[in-house]
Design a protein around this motif. Sequence first.
Motif, PDB file in Angstrom:
ATOM      1  N   LEU A  51       0.819  -1.209   0.000  1.00 18.72           N
ATOM      2  CA  LEU A  51       0.000   0.000   0.000  1.00 18.72           C
ATOM      3  C   LEU A  51       0.855   1.262   0.000  1.00 18.72           C
ATOM      4  N   GLN A  55      -3.065   5.140   0.779  1.00 14.00           N
ATOM      5  CA  GLN A  55      -3.908   3.944   0.815  1.00 14.00           C
ATOM      6  C   GLN A  55      -3.916   3.331   2.215  1.00 14.00           C
ATOM      7  N   ILE A 101     -10.301   2.160  -2.792  1.00 15.55           N
ATOM      8  CA  ILE A 101      -8.998   2.565  -2.263  1.00 15.55           C
ATOM      9  C   ILE A 101      -7.850   1.942  -3.051  1.00 15.55           C
ATOM     10  N   LEU A 102      -8.029   0.709  -3.474  1.00 14.93           N
ATOM     11  CA  LEU A 102      -6.958  -0.064  -4.102  1.00 14.93           C
ATOM     12  C   LEU A 102      -6.960   0.064  -5.619  1.00 14.93           C
TER      13      LEU A 102
END
Length: 125
Positions: A51, A55, A101-102
Amino acid sequence: MKIIQLLFVSIVLSFSVNLASAQTYSSVKATPAQEVKANKIVLQFDDELSLTEKQELLFQTKQAEFIAVNESILNSQRTRKEINGMLLALYQEQANEMKEILTQPQYDVYKKVRNKIDPLIVILK
């Protein structure tokens, strides 16, 4: 894809009345213990997903919120069937939030490792 989204919306709506009567999703605040639990989970995901800082912060916030809501559902005075349905809807909502988010490659890995790191809880009694 739209069929899946409509199915999800109908599931969430069917359980949202029950969830709203206990506490609303946005009004549930994570306790310090829940924050620690969320941090441990995020660190495990970070090992798998690499991340970014942004993130990781977003993931941490969302994970803590979902842990708090999950525990409030588990502690509610509902039937096992209602609790399991609400937990399933919450689990699906969490996946949708994480998808925002990803990146797509990260999300693909997330789907593969999620059950090991943060499994769906089902009430068996």
